[in-house]
Design a protein around this motif. Structure first.
Motif, PDB file in Angstrom:
ATOM      1  N   ARG A  70      41.527  93.220  80.822  1.00 14.02           N
ATOM      2  CA  ARG A  70      42.895  92.686  80.807  1.00 14.02           C
ATOM      3  C   ARG A  70      43.896  93.756  81.223  1.00 14.02           C
ATOM      4  O   ARG A  70      44.807  93.503  82.029  1.00 14.02           O
ATOM      5  CB  ARG A  70      43.247  92.152  79.417  1.00 14.02           C
ATOM      6  CG  ARG A  70      42.492  90.914  78.996  1.00 14.02           C
ATOM      7  CD  ARG A  70      43.195  90.225  77.826  1.00 14.02           C
ATOM      8  NE  ARG A  70      43.392  91.115  76.688  1.00 14.02           N
ATOM      9  CZ  ARG A  70      42.533  91.244  75.676  1.00 14.02           C
ATOM     10  NH1 ARG A  70      41.411  90.543  75.669  1.00 14.02           N
ATOM     11  NH2 ARG A  70      42.797  92.046  74.660  1.00 14.02           N
ATOM     12  N   ALA A  76      41.067  79.512  79.268  1.00 10.96           N
ATOM     13  CA  ALA A  76      41.732  79.997  78.057  1.00 10.96           C
ATOM     14  C   ALA A  76      42.265  78.834  77.227  1.00 10.96           C
ATOM     15  O   ALA A  76      42.115  78.800  75.992  1.00 10.96           O
ATOM     16  CB  ALA A  76      42.856  80.952  78.421  1.00 10.96           C
ATOM     17  N   ASP A 125      32.060  90.104  74.978  1.00 10.53           N
ATOM     18  CA  ASP A 125      32.902  90.225  73.791  1.00 10.53           C
ATOM     19  C   ASP A 125      32.073  90.375  72.514  1.00 10.53           C
ATOM     20  O   ASP A 125      32.540  90.938  71.520  1.00 10.53           O
ATOM     21  CB  ASP A 125      33.856  89.026  73.661  1.00 10.53           C
ATOM     22  CG  ASP A 125      33.139  87.693  73.724  1.00 10.53           C
ATOM     23  OD1 ASP A 125      32.576  87.380  74.790  1.00 10.53           O
ATOM     24  OD2 ASP A 125      33.133  86.956  72.719  1.00 10.53           O
ATOM     25  N   ASN A 158      38.630  88.307  77.537  1.00 14.51           N
ATOM     26  CA  ASN A 158      38.537  88.819  76.169  1.00 14.51           C
ATOM     27  C   ASN A 158      38.300  90.317  76.084  1.00 14.51           C
ATOM     28  O   ASN A 158      38.378  90.883  74.981  1.00 14.51           O
ATOM     29  CB  ASN A 158      37.431  88.082  75.404  1.00 14.51           C
ATOM     30  CG  ASN A 158      37.840  86.670  75.017  1.00 14.51           C
ATOM     31  OD1 ASN A 158      38.927  86.455  74.515  1.00 14.51           O
ATOM     32  ND2 ASN A 158      36.970  85.699  75.287  1.00 14.51           N
ATOM     33  N   TRP A 189      49.461  88.130  75.798  1.00 12.79           N
ATOM     34  CA  TRP A 189      49.261  86.854  76.462  1.00 12.79           C
ATOM     35  C   TRP A 189      50.420  86.421  77.365  1.00 12.79           C
ATOM     36  O   TRP A 189      50.186  85.956  78.492  1.00 12.79           O
ATOM     37  CB  TRP A 189      48.955  85.754  75.435  1.00 12.79           C
ATOM     38  CG  TRP A 189      48.771  84.405  76.068  1.00 12.79           C
ATOM     39  CD1 TRP A 189      49.525  83.297  75.899  1.00 12.79           C
ATOM     40  CD2 TRP A 189      47.744  84.036  77.003  1.00 12.79           C
ATOM     41  NE1 TRP A 189      49.060  82.252  76.647  1.00 12.79           N
ATOM     42  CE2 TRP A 189      47.960  82.681  77.345  1.00 12.79           C
ATOM     43  CE3 TRP A 189      46.685  84.720  77.588  1.00 12.79           C
ATOM     44  CZ2 TRP A 189      47.141  81.998  78.248  1.00 12.79           C
ATOM     45  CZ3 TRP A 189      45.852  84.040  78.480  1.00 12.79           C
ATOM     46  CH2 TRP A 189      46.085  82.692  78.803  1.00 12.79           C
ATOM     47  N   SER A 221      38.050  83.842  69.697  1.00  5.25           N
ATOM     48  CA  SER A 221      38.483  84.931  70.586  1.00  5.25           C
ATOM     49  C   SER A 221      39.600  84.470  71.511  1.00  5.25           C
ATOM     50  O   SER A 221      40.551  85.223  71.776  1.00  5.25           O
ATOM     51  CB  SER A 221      37.293  85.446  71.403  1.00  5.25           C
ATOM     52  OG  SER A 221      36.711  84.404  72.169  1.00  5.25           O
ATOM     53  N   LEU A 236      43.533  85.597  71.568  1.00  7.93           N
ATOM     54  CA  LEU A 236      44.145  86.051  72.817  1.00  7.93           C
ATOM     55  C   LEU A 236      45.501  85.382  73.025  1.00  7.93           C
ATOM     56  O   LEU A 236      46.493  86.048  73.353  1.00  7.93           O
ATOM     57  CB  LEU A 236      43.216  85.747  73.997  1.00  7.93           C
ATOM     58  CG  LEU A 236      43.804  85.975  75.396  1.00  7.93           C
ATOM     59  CD1 LEU A 236      44.134  87.451  75.600  1.00  7.93           C
ATOM     60  CD2 LEU A 236      42.833  85.486  76.470  1.00  7.93           C
ATOM     61  N   SER A 282      48.198  86.828  70.946  1.00  6.61           N
ATOM     62  CA  SER A 282      48.431  88.267  71.082  1.00  6.61           C
ATOM     63  C   SER A 282      49.710  88.556  71.857  1.00  6.61           C
ATOM     64  O   SER A 282      50.235  87.708  72.584  1.00  6.61           O
ATOM     65  CB  SER A 282      47.247  88.931  71.800  1.00  6.61           C
ATOM     66  OG  SER A 282      47.230  88.576  73.171  1.00  6.61           O
TER      67      SER A 282
END
Length: 423
Positions: A57, A90, A13, A52, A110, A100, A104, A107
């Motif tokens: 993802r 997480a 990341d 990340n 998620w 980060s 996430l 977001s």
């Protein structure tokens, strides 16, 4: 032949925040996975990198866009995890204030990712996909690795924006802040870069160069730590080729490569990602196509050791190419095995008949965007290397090039001894 494990630094990341001058899109992400699967080089990815990185993802949420999820489920790609759970990582990292992970969880992705992981993780735990982090003090090792560049000139580190004065001032501040605490050392290096150069006219270019050096050091440090953890395995590190750490891959300071005609495998033009079973079978050691891959690997090893002829390599390369075409159900008349997947480039000076040569195998798929150094070896030219006509040389001293090369085991073991173990 030793089983290879590749530490995947390209999904870091920090590389996303301070990007290399290398395009790293979805296509390159898939190219990397294809290359690793075809060469039989297993992959290790950090839990944080996986969560990340946007392409990783998306590959989990949309499995038909990439072979990534299938290769994880086949245990070809393994997740290096602090707790054996992506969901747990997480939550904990977000609670500890890691930006980060906090971003996430805020977001739009998620909720879907969280739901998917809840269903998926138990299966990964059953097949023991998760592997523990090295029992080495990673931050201390990073400090050791970065320190190896302290007395080098910036031109010898491939930097053009940073001056030697910039470099030394950043190092001085970093060292001062590091005296009593060896935790989060890469973050401390970033803070030193921002503090010293944040207001400079060309701050972005300078900080990108210095953070590029830091990411290379971080990735090579992980490879050293993994070499200690998996002493019976060959450890590769996929990162940007670094002049600062070239001795770790015994590449020295190469000038340019010279392409020569050596038989290479070819891959189907269209590789389907909507058939996960095809990818699982490709990396299953008991499958028919995997047995042909093993034959190809063995012959290439013999070839680089000077124990197999180019004719034998050609025969086995054709056999593996056809097996791949059949496996992916490609119509040869419709471009089934037309794309050259591998080619050879010699790095450094040499190619004198009878003389020693240090070389690297380059991934040069026609639709690939950058060549990748994938191995380093020494051999004697026995006269069966035919130079390519009108080939363009690749100058690694001026090119941002990915490398995925095994590190020197004796040197890695020596460096690992200087990194404290966790209790």
């Amino acid at each position: 032949m030793q089983q290879a494990l590749t530490y995947l630094g390209t999904l870091d990341d920090v590389v996303q925040r301070y990007p290399w001058n290398i395009e790293m899109g979805q296509q390159q992400f898939n190219q990397m996975l294809i290359r690793k699967a075809l060469l039989g080089e297993k992959v290790i990815i950090n839990d944080g990198y996986l969560l990340n990185h946007p392409f990783a993802r998306q590959a989990l949420l949309n499995p038909t866009s990439s072979p990534f999820k299938a290769l994880i489920e086949a245990n070809f790609v393994q997740i290096m995890s602090r707790s054996g759970s992506l969901l747990d990582v997480a939550e904990k990292m977000s609670a500890q204030g890691v930006e980060s992970f906090q971003a996430l969880q805020k977001s739009s992705e998620w909720p879907a990712l969280q739901s998917m992981l809840k269903q998926w993780e138990p299966g990964l735990q059953r097949i023991e996909n998760f592997i523990p982090w090295p029992k080495k003090h990673i931050s201390h090792g990073f400090d050791n690795m970065l320190g190896r560049s302290r007395h080098l000139q910036v031109e010898n580190l491939g930097m053009t924006a940073v001056s030697n004065d910039d470099f030394q001032r950043v190092f001085d501040l970093y060292t001062a802040k590091n005296k009593t605490d060896k935790e989060a050392t890469r973050t401390r290096w970033e803070q030193a870069c921002l503090s010293i150069l944040g207001n400079a006219p060309d701050a972005k270019a300078k900080i990108n160069e210095l953070m590029g050096l830091a990411t290379e050091a971080y990735h090579y440090n992980f490879a050293v730590c993994l070499s200690s953890q998996f002493s019976e395995r060959k450890i590769l590190v996929e990162t940007r080729y670094s002049r600062a750490f070239a001795d770790l891959i015994q590449l020295g300071q190469p000038t340019e490569s010279e392409l020569v005609d050596i038989p290479s495998i070819q891959i189907p033009q269209k590789l389907r990602f909507d058939r996960p079973q095809l990818w699982k079978e490709l990396v299953d050691p008991f499958s028919e196509v995997a047995s042909v891959q093993k034959e190809y690997q063995d012959v290439m090893e013999q070839f680089f050791a000077g124990q197999a002829s180019a004719k034998l390599v050609e025969e086995v390369s054709i056999k593996y190419s056809r097996a791949l075409s059949e496996h992916f159900e490609s119509d040869e008349q419709d471009g089934g095995i037309k794309k050259v997947a591998l080619s050879i480039g010699f790095l450094g000076l040499g190619l004198v008949a009878g003389g020693p040569v240090t070389a690297g195998l380059l991934w040069l798929a026609e639709n690939s965007l950058l060549p990748t150094v994938t191995r380093v070896f020494k051999l004697r030219d026995k006269g069966f290397f035919k130079k390519q006509a009108n080939a363009q040389p690749l100058d690694l001293s001026r090119t941002n090039t990915l490398s995925s090369v095994s590190i020197s085991l004796p040197l890695a073991q020596k460096l690992a001894k200087d990194i404290p173990d966790f209790a």
